[in-house]
Design an enzyme around this catalytic site. Structure first.
Site, PDB file in Angstrom:
ATOM      1  N   GLY A   1      33.227  55.239  46.248  1.00  0.00           N
ATOM      2  CA  GLY A   1      34.555  55.941  46.577  1.00  0.00           C
ATOM      3  C   GLY A   1      34.594  56.843  47.828  1.00  0.00           C
TER       4      GLY A   1
ATOM      5  N   LEU B   1      41.782  40.128  42.239  1.00  0.00           N
ATOM      6  CA  LEU B   1      43.238  40.153  41.258  1.00  0.00           C
ATOM      7  C   LEU B   1      43.833  38.963  41.278  1.00  0.00           C
ATOM      8  CD1 LEU B   1      44.368  43.667  42.854  1.00  0.00           C
ATOM      9  CD2 LEU B   1      43.361  42.985  40.343  1.00  0.00           C
TER      10      LEU B   1
ATOM     11  N   ASN C   1      44.252  46.229  51.361  1.00  0.00           N
ATOM     12  CA  ASN C   1      42.619  46.281  51.083  1.00  0.00           C
ATOM     13  C   ASN C   1      41.947  46.332  52.289  1.00  0.00           C
ATOM     14  OD1 ASN C   1      40.364  45.364  49.526  1.00  0.00           O
ATOM     15  ND2 ASN C   1      40.594  43.606  50.743  1.00  0.00           N
TER      16      ASN C   1
ATOM     17  N   HIS D   1      38.530  45.759  54.194  1.00  0.00           N
ATOM     18  CA  HIS D   1      37.439  44.849  53.954  1.00  0.00           C
ATOM     19  C   HIS D   1      36.451  44.935  55.353  1.00  0.00           C
ATOM     20  CE1 HIS D   1      35.202  41.040  52.942  1.00  0.00           C
ATOM     21  NE2 HIS D   1      35.087  40.796  54.454  1.00  0.00           N
TER      22      HIS D   1
HETATM   23  C1  GAR Z   1      33.540  49.429  51.338  1.00  0.00           C
HETATM   24  O1  GAR Z   1      32.709  48.997  52.381  1.00  0.00           O
HETATM   25  C2  GAR Z   1      34.611  48.434  51.262  1.00  0.00           C
HETATM   26  O2  GAR Z   1      35.045  47.964  52.527  1.00  0.00           O
HETATM   27  C3  GAR Z   1      34.087  47.198  50.552  1.00  0.00           C
HETATM   28  O3  GAR Z   1      33.271  47.884  49.618  1.00  0.00           O
HETATM   29  C4  GAR Z   1      32.515  49.276  50.088  1.00  0.00           C
HETATM   30  C5  GAR Z   1      33.015  50.434  49.120  1.00  0.00           C
HETATM   31  O4  GAR Z   1      32.636  51.667  49.465  1.00  0.00           O
HETATM   32  N1  GAR Z   1      34.903  46.368  49.893  1.00  0.00           N
HETATM   33  C6  GAR Z   1      34.810  45.013  49.870  1.00  0.00           C
HETATM   34  O5  GAR Z   1      33.859  44.618  50.116  1.00  0.00           O
HETATM   35  C7  GAR Z   1      36.189  44.420  48.973  1.00  0.00           C
HETATM   36  N2  GAR Z   1      36.201  43.056  49.241  1.00  0.00           N
HETATM   37  P1  GAR Z   1      33.307  52.772  48.889  1.00  0.00           P
HETATM   38  O6  GAR Z   1      33.395  52.616  47.229  1.00  0.00           O
HETATM   39  O7  GAR Z   1      32.391  53.815  49.183  1.00  0.00           O
HETATM   40  O8  GAR Z   1      34.855  53.240  49.570  1.00  0.00           O
END
Ligand code: GAR
Length: 211
Positions: free
Chosen positions: A13, A95, A109, A111
């Site tokens: 998070g 989703l 989102n 990425h």
């Molecule tokens: C982040 O780097 C986000 O961009 C990625 O997961 C991490 C979550 O970190 N999301 C994806 O890869 C989605 N396709 P967080 O929980 O510390 O925000």
């Protein structure tokens, strides 16, 4: 009326934390962090939400037979909470179309790559950085985009580039991409949405001038 935002999370998070920081500085375009929903019980993101005084909920993937069943449960929860904008911030599940139909051009989102590089099914979390390093790119970054039916395929709102450094590991690169890109462009994109400044025509997103 302020835009009611739900942040969907699965893990640590840190992007949620960046949104909380922006809210606390009055930089969320008047949007209200109305709910955090985690796909995993015990995710640290839930702790962050509690500390920030945001109501939080769990819609656990393991309680559903399919992504579709989980998506339907999420949509019901979001509608119940009168959510206007859904933000996927480290949400690790694809989703199904029910979500996009319920929230057309109202799901953002983040990425951790420069889409259309290193994206789509199988590209999530640390794996994105492993693949970028294995390919040998010198520049990577992050993208905030609207969610449509195609994984990581919706209209792009904001992108920011980040340099790969000699000796980077997936972990060091992931951290730099978060610090230099994700934690900035996600709150910015959410603020622009809340201010009604994002105009979507087909694949193209234009940003209206602020007042
Ligand atoms: C982040 O780097 C986000 O961009 C990625 O997961 C991490 C979550 O970190 N999301 C994806 O890869 C989605 N396709 P967080 O929980 O510390 O925000």
């Amino acid at each position: 009326m302020s835009i009611r935002i739900a942040v969907l999370v699965s893990g640590g998070g840190t992007n949620l934390q960046a949104l909380i920081g922006a809210r606390d500085r009055g930089e969320l375009g008047g949007g209200q962090l109305a709910a955090v929903i985690s796909s995993k019980e015990g995710a640290y993101a839930l702790e962050r939400a509690k500390q920030a005084g945001i109501p939080c909920y769990v819609v656990a993937r393991k309680n559903y037979d399919s992504n579709r069943a989980m998506t339907e449960a999420l949509v019901a929860k979001l509608k119940d909470l009168n959510i206007d904008l859904v933000v996927l911030a480290g949400f690790m599940h694809i989703l199904t179309e029910e979500m996009v139909k319920a929230y057309p051009n109202a799901i953002l989102n983040v990425h951790p790559a420069l889409i259309p590089a290193f994206c789509g099914a199988g590209y999530y979390g640390i794996h994105v950085h492993e693949k970028a390093l294995a390919y040998g790119v010198k520049i990577t970054g992050a993208t905030v985009h609207f969610v449509n039916e195609e994984p990581d395929g919706g209209p792009i709102v904001l992108q920011r580039a980040v340099a790969v450094q000699p000796g980077d590991t997936p972990e060091t690169l992931q951290r730099r991409v978060m610090e230099q890109a994700e934690w900035h462009i996600l709150p910015q994109a959410v603020a622009l949405f809340c201010q009604g400044r994002l105009c979507v025509q087909g694949r193209l997103v234009t940003i209206k001038e602020g007042e």
